[in-house]
Design a protein around this motif. Structure first.
Motif, PDB file in Angstrom:
ATOM      1  N   ILE A   1       1.033  -1.233  -0.203  1.00  0.00           N
ATOM      2  CA  ILE A   1       0.104   0.145  -0.082  1.00  0.00           C
ATOM      3  C   ILE A   1       0.950   1.425   0.133  1.00  0.00           C
ATOM      4  O   ILE A   1       0.799   1.998  -1.189  1.00  0.00           O
ATOM      5  CB  ILE A   1      -0.944   0.083   1.102  1.00  0.00           C
ATOM      6  N   ARG A   2       1.762   1.435   0.931  1.00  0.00           N
ATOM      7  CA  ARG A   2       2.641   2.502   1.046  1.00  0.00           C
ATOM      8  C   ARG A   2       3.814   2.335   2.098  1.00  0.00           C
ATOM      9  O   ARG A   2       3.709   1.351   2.845  1.00  0.00           O
ATOM     10  CB  ARG A   2       1.948   3.734   1.501  1.00  0.00           C
TER      11      ARG A   2
ATOM     12  N   THR B   1      -5.721  13.560   5.450  1.00  0.00           N
ATOM     13  CA  THR B   1      -5.275  12.810   4.358  1.00  0.00           C
ATOM     14  C   THR B   1      -3.717  12.814   4.397  1.00  0.00           C
ATOM     15  O   THR B   1      -3.230  13.895   4.808  1.00  0.00           O
ATOM     16  CB  THR B   1      -5.895  13.193   2.968  1.00  0.00           C
ATOM     17  N   ASP B   2      -2.946  12.040   3.866  1.00  0.00           N
ATOM     18  CA  ASP B   2      -1.584  11.923   3.800  1.00  0.00           C
ATOM     19  C   ASP B   2      -0.977  13.229   3.146  1.00  0.00           C
ATOM     20  O   ASP B   2      -1.636  13.616   1.974  1.00  0.00           O
ATOM     21  CB  ASP B   2      -0.931  10.719   3.166  1.00  0.00           C
ATOM     22  N   PRO B   3      -0.114  14.108   3.637  1.00  0.00           N
ATOM     23  CA  PRO B   3       0.377  15.239   2.686  1.00  0.00           C
ATOM     24  C   PRO B   3       1.219  14.598   1.443  1.00  0.00           C
ATOM     25  O   PRO B   3       1.516  13.443   1.405  1.00  0.00           O
ATOM     26  CB  PRO B   3       1.426  15.582   3.878  1.00  0.00           C
TER      27      PRO B   3
END
Length: 93
Positions: free
Chosen positions: A39-40, A90-92
């Motif tokens: 995913i990340r 949310t993720d930057p």
């Protein structure tokens, strides 16, 4: 599939080594598409000066994560099951 956090501590000395590992991970993921999905990852600067990662994966089991690590030549220091997600922002980018 379940979601897991994988800690990979001090696995790489340079960003180039980390990029090579990412390419191996991507290839191994293609070979194991039924069992694992990357995913990340977040790259950590370790006190030793090396680079580590905190990775988010979906996998059929912790064993699938270990097999993926073996195939891609990645350290797997700890596998933590994710029980829930709380999103504040949310993720930057």
């Amino acid at each position: 599939m379940n979601t897991y956090i994988i800690l990979r501590r001090s696995g790489w000395s340079t960003p180039e080594e980390l990029q090579e590992a990412a390419a191996r991970s991507e290839q191994a993921g293609k070979e194991m598409a039924e069992d694992i999905r990357w995913i990340r990852s977040y790259v950590m600067g370790e006190n030793s000066g090396k680079l580590g990662t905190v990775c988010v994966y979906q996998a059929s089991s912790p064993d699938a994560i270990r097999r993926h690590g073996d195939i891609a030549l990645l350290p797997v220091d700890e596998i933590i099951p994710v029980m829930d997600t709380v999103i504040k922002r949310t993720d930057p980018q």
